[in-house]
Design an enzyme around this catalytic site. Structure first.
Site, PDB file in Angstrom:
ATOM      1  N   HIS A 263       0.849  -1.185   0.000  1.00  0.00           N
ATOM      2  CA  HIS A 263       0.000   0.000   0.000  1.00  0.00           C
ATOM      3  C   HIS A 263       0.883   1.232   0.000  1.00  0.00           C
ATOM      4  O   HIS A 263       1.937   1.238   0.642  1.00  0.00           O
ATOM      5  CB  HIS A 263      -0.905   0.005   1.242  1.00  0.00           C
ATOM      6  CG  HIS A 263      -2.089   0.896   1.099  1.00  0.00           C
ATOM      7  ND1 HIS A 263      -2.016   2.250   1.316  1.00  0.00           N
ATOM      8  CD2 HIS A 263      -3.368   0.625   0.731  1.00  0.00           C
ATOM      9  CE1 HIS A 263      -3.207   2.776   1.091  1.00  0.00           C
ATOM     10  NE2 HIS A 263      -4.046   1.818   0.735  1.00  0.00           N
ATOM     11  N   ASP A 317      -7.894  -5.316   0.043  1.00  0.00           N
ATOM     12  CA  ASP A 317      -8.399  -6.214  -0.993  1.00  0.00           C
ATOM     13  C   ASP A 317      -8.105  -7.676  -0.722  1.00  0.00           C
ATOM     14  O   ASP A 317      -8.600  -8.548  -1.436  1.00  0.00           O
ATOM     15  CB  ASP A 317      -7.795  -5.836  -2.355  1.00  0.00           C
ATOM     16  CG  ASP A 317      -8.392  -4.556  -2.894  1.00  0.00           C
ATOM     17  OD1 ASP A 317      -9.593  -4.369  -2.689  1.00  0.00           O
ATOM     18  OD2 ASP A 317      -7.661  -3.757  -3.485  1.00  0.00           O
TER      19      ASP A 317
HETATM   20  N1  ACO Z   1       4.149  -7.653  -4.046  1.00  0.00           N
HETATM   21  C1  ACO Z   1       5.486  -7.657  -4.168  1.00  0.00           C
HETATM   22  N2  ACO Z   1       6.239  -6.547  -4.067  1.00  0.00           N
HETATM   23  C2  ACO Z   1       5.597  -5.404  -3.833  1.00  0.00           C
HETATM   24  C3  ACO Z   1       4.201  -5.332  -3.696  1.00  0.00           C
HETATM   25  C4  ACO Z   1       3.480  -6.514  -3.799  1.00  0.00           C
HETATM   26  N3  ACO Z   1       2.164  -6.528  -3.696  1.00  0.00           N
HETATM   27  N4  ACO Z   1       3.865  -4.064  -3.480  1.00  0.00           N
HETATM   28  C5  ACO Z   1       4.989  -3.358  -3.483  1.00  0.00           C
HETATM   29  N5  ACO Z   1       6.039  -4.164  -3.695  1.00  0.00           N
HETATM   30  C6  ACO Z   1       7.451  -3.764  -3.783  1.00  0.00           C
HETATM   31  C7  ACO Z   1       7.772  -3.224  -5.175  1.00  0.00           C
HETATM   32  O1  ACO Z   1       8.188  -4.232  -6.055  1.00  0.00           O
HETATM   33  C8  ACO Z   1       8.870  -2.239  -4.851  1.00  0.00           C
HETATM   34  O2  ACO Z   1      10.046  -2.952  -4.616  1.00  0.00           O
HETATM   35  P1  ACO Z   1      11.492  -2.321  -5.008  1.00  0.00           P
HETATM   36  O3  ACO Z   1      11.611  -1.100  -4.168  1.00  0.00           O
HETATM   37  O4  ACO Z   1      12.434  -3.400  -4.665  1.00  0.00           O
HETATM   38  O5  ACO Z   1      11.402  -2.034  -6.481  1.00  0.00           O
HETATM   39  C9  ACO Z   1       8.425  -1.643  -3.504  1.00  0.00           C
HETATM   40  O6  ACO Z   1       7.648  -2.663  -2.875  1.00  0.00           O
HETATM   41  C10 ACO Z   1       7.590  -0.385  -3.656  1.00  0.00           C
HETATM   42  O7  ACO Z   1       6.503  -0.699  -4.515  1.00  0.00           O
HETATM   43  P2  ACO Z   1       5.733   0.354  -5.402  1.00  0.00           P
HETATM   44  O8  ACO Z   1       4.923  -0.345  -6.436  1.00  0.00           O
HETATM   45  O9  ACO Z   1       6.676   1.410  -5.855  1.00  0.00           O
HETATM   46  O10 ACO Z   1       4.760   0.960  -4.301  1.00  0.00           O
HETATM   47  P3  ACO Z   1       3.583   1.930  -4.585  1.00  0.00           P
HETATM   48  O11 ACO Z   1       3.342   2.654  -3.315  1.00  0.00           O
HETATM   49  O12 ACO Z   1       3.818   2.717  -5.805  1.00  0.00           O
HETATM   50  O13 ACO Z   1       2.374   0.926  -4.924  1.00  0.00           O
HETATM   51  C11 ACO Z   1       0.583  -0.561  -4.735  1.00  0.00           C
HETATM   52  C12 ACO Z   1       1.386   0.554  -4.046  1.00  0.00           C
HETATM   53  C13 ACO Z   1       0.184  -0.099  -6.142  1.00  0.00           C
HETATM   54  C14 ACO Z   1      -0.681  -0.807  -3.942  1.00  0.00           C
HETATM   55  C15 ACO Z   1       1.467  -1.823  -4.798  1.00  0.00           C
HETATM   56  O14 ACO Z   1       1.790  -2.234  -3.502  1.00  0.00           O
HETATM   57  C16 ACO Z   1       0.780  -2.950  -5.563  1.00  0.00           C
HETATM   58  O15 ACO Z   1       0.837  -2.963  -6.796  1.00  0.00           O
HETATM   59  N6  ACO Z   1       0.132  -3.918  -4.827  1.00  0.00           N
HETATM   60  C17 ACO Z   1      -0.550  -5.019  -5.480  1.00  0.00           C
HETATM   61  C18 ACO Z   1      -1.893  -4.570  -6.018  1.00  0.00           C
HETATM   62  C19 ACO Z   1      -2.890  -4.300  -4.896  1.00  0.00           C
HETATM   63  O16 ACO Z   1      -3.083  -5.100  -3.994  1.00  0.00           O
HETATM   64  N7  ACO Z   1      -3.564  -3.137  -5.007  1.00  0.00           N
HETATM   65  C20 ACO Z   1      -4.582  -2.737  -4.046  1.00  0.00           C
HETATM   66  C21 ACO Z   1      -4.095  -1.617  -3.193  1.00  0.00           C
HETATM   67  S1  ACO Z   1      -5.304  -1.095  -2.026  1.00  0.00           S
HETATM   68  C22 ACO Z   1      -6.436  -0.246  -2.951  1.00  0.00           C
HETATM   69  O17 ACO Z   1      -6.133   0.366  -3.928  1.00  0.00           O
HETATM   70  C23 ACO Z   1      -7.785  -0.272  -2.555  1.00  0.00           C
END
Ligand code: ACO
Length: 380
Positions: A263, A317
């Site tokens: 998140h 979620d």
């Molecule tokens: N699984 C594995 N690695 C993850 C995940 C995940 N679910 N989420 C973040 N990371 C890692 C990324 O790979 C990144 O790693 P790095 O720094 O080594 O490259 C780091 O954590 C930061 O991730 P970002 O994607 O830059 O984080 P951001 O804050 O931009 O994204 C998001 C947040 C979009 C929710 C992301 O965690 C994600 O895509 N999660 C999966 C989809 C999901 O569950 N979405 C629902 C969110 S809640 C909602 O919207 C209601």
């Protein structure tokens, strides 16, 4: 951190886009409050419509105010036959979020008056959207099965009526209460992507139906509301508790995201995920365990072990889909249900935005060239 004139912040991470008194998140402590009320307290004691009132008008309603609001919403649940006729033309294979976005936008055709300074107009728009969005979601669900939509039942409360329109039977009180709590948990969450989309659209002083339609389109993506569907596909794909560890290791090795985790704000377990897990367990006690629950619990354990140090934990979620499955809701309705709930938050931000409006007009950092000579086609 704030943006200076020459600083580009991808995803506008941590850039304040508004001053708002609607909700508050402390991502390190796992706190979520609506108008200063803790989400755990509301989930235990309130209802979705009371919470909607609180979010939009800023305070808990009196008994009479709540009764009036509930009655108005009940009265406005039906949708015009011409909207139903329009929906009948939608392809039954289309995604219900696309159907919802189109139908929500169509409301603007039927309720074209726009009087954003008139509190009565705001009230009517709020009531219509809160009342009709669930009816439209349920209607599309019936139509794509070749059935006529089930008319709203005035004897039933908001949550019970929605499940009735969807499943053609009146749910058990526990199931309806749990569904109502799910709506409360999804009603608002500061300035996420869909809320920002709603605010940008609202800032042009367009009508509230366009505001909600743009927010629905934004919520649909798999990185936002669409993740709840993806979680179920992932659990199906994993198939057994033994497969969890290699599945997670493989995703991490391939730098793929694990759906339902991570998140932008929470760096601990999302408080809504904790409540939803509790609701799932309550429901399973009465109706039997979901076949994917053990896989989900193991998945959460392994992801925490592997990624907890990076602040990646279960988000809202992750457990919602397991609750919805038990309530007999098809997977591709999970995100429209999120939208039914989030309309409350979007409308609260709409009302706040138009109260002190300035049109959104960010800037950019231009990375292209200048003064290119135009090359005639024959010379290219
Ligand atoms: N699984 C594995 N690695 C993850 C995940 C995940 N679910 N989420 C973040 N990371 C890692 C990324 O790979 C990144 O790693 P790095 O720094 O080594 O490259 C780091 O954590 C930061 O991730 P970002 O994607 O830059 O984080 P951001 O804050 O931009 O994204 C998001 C947040 C979009 C929710 C992301 O965690 C994600 O895509 N999660 C999966 C989809 C999901 O569950 N979405 C629902 C969110 S809640 C909602 O919207 C209601």
């Amino acid at each position: 951190m704030t943006a200076s004139a020459c600083e580009y912040i991808p995803g506008l991470a941590n850039v304040p886009a508004a001053q708002s008194s609607i909700s508050y998140v402390d991502g390190k402590k796992g706190i979520l409050e609506y108008r200063g009320f803790q989400i755990e307290d509301l989930a235990a004691k309130s209802t979705f419509l009371e919470t909607t009132y609180l979010l939009i008008w800023g305070q808990l309603p009196s008994k009479q105010q709540l009764a009036d609001f509930e009655n108005e919403v009940r009265y406005h649940r039906r949708i015009k036959y011409r909207i139903r006729d329009m929906m009948k033309c939608f392809p039954e294979t289309g995604h219900p979020m696309d159907a919802l976005q189109t139908s929500a936008a169509a409301l603007g055709l039927f309720y074209a008056r726009r009087a954003l300074n008139d509190p009565q107009y705001i009230r009517e728009a709020v009531v219509r959207l809160i009342a009709k969005i669930p009816t439209m979601v349920a209607a599309f669900m019936q139509m794509r099965k070749g059935n006529d939509p089930i008319q709203p039942n005035d004897d039933l409360d908001y949550a019970t009526n929605f499940l009735y329109m969807l499943t053609e039977r009146i749910p058990e009180p526990l199931a309806a209460r749990i569904f109502d709590v799910c709506l409360m948990l999804h009603a608002e969450h500061t300035i996420n992507a869909s809320t920002f989309s709603a605010m940008v659209t609202a800032s042009t002083m367009t009508d509230p139906y366009a505001v909600i339609a743009s927010a629905v389109g934004t919520l649909a993506g798999p990185l936002h509301g669409g993740a709840n569907e993806e979680v179920i596909f992932m659990l199906q794909d994993i198939g057994s508790v033994e497969n969890v560890r290699p599945y997670v290791e493989n995703l991490i090795a391939n730098k793929s995201k694990i759906m339902g985790f991570g998140h932008r704000v929470y760096k601990v377990k999302d408080p809504r995920a904790t409540i939803l897990q509790g609701l799932a367990e309550r429901l399973f006690e009465q109706t039997g365990r979901d076949e994917y629950y053990d896989i989900a619990v193991e998945l959460e354990r392994v992801v925490e072990e592997k990624l907890g140090s990076k602040g990646i934990y279960a988000n809202v979620d992750f457990y919602s889909g397991l609750v919805y499955r038990k309530l007999g809701i098809p997977t591709d309705l999970f995100t429209p249900i999120f939208a039914i709930a989030r309309v409350a938050g979007w409308l609260a931000h709409w009302r706040e935005q138009i109260g002190e409006n300035r049109i959104f007009r960010p800037t950019q950092i231009y990375t292209g060239g200048h003064n290119h000579p135009y090359i005639p086609m024959r010379e290219r």
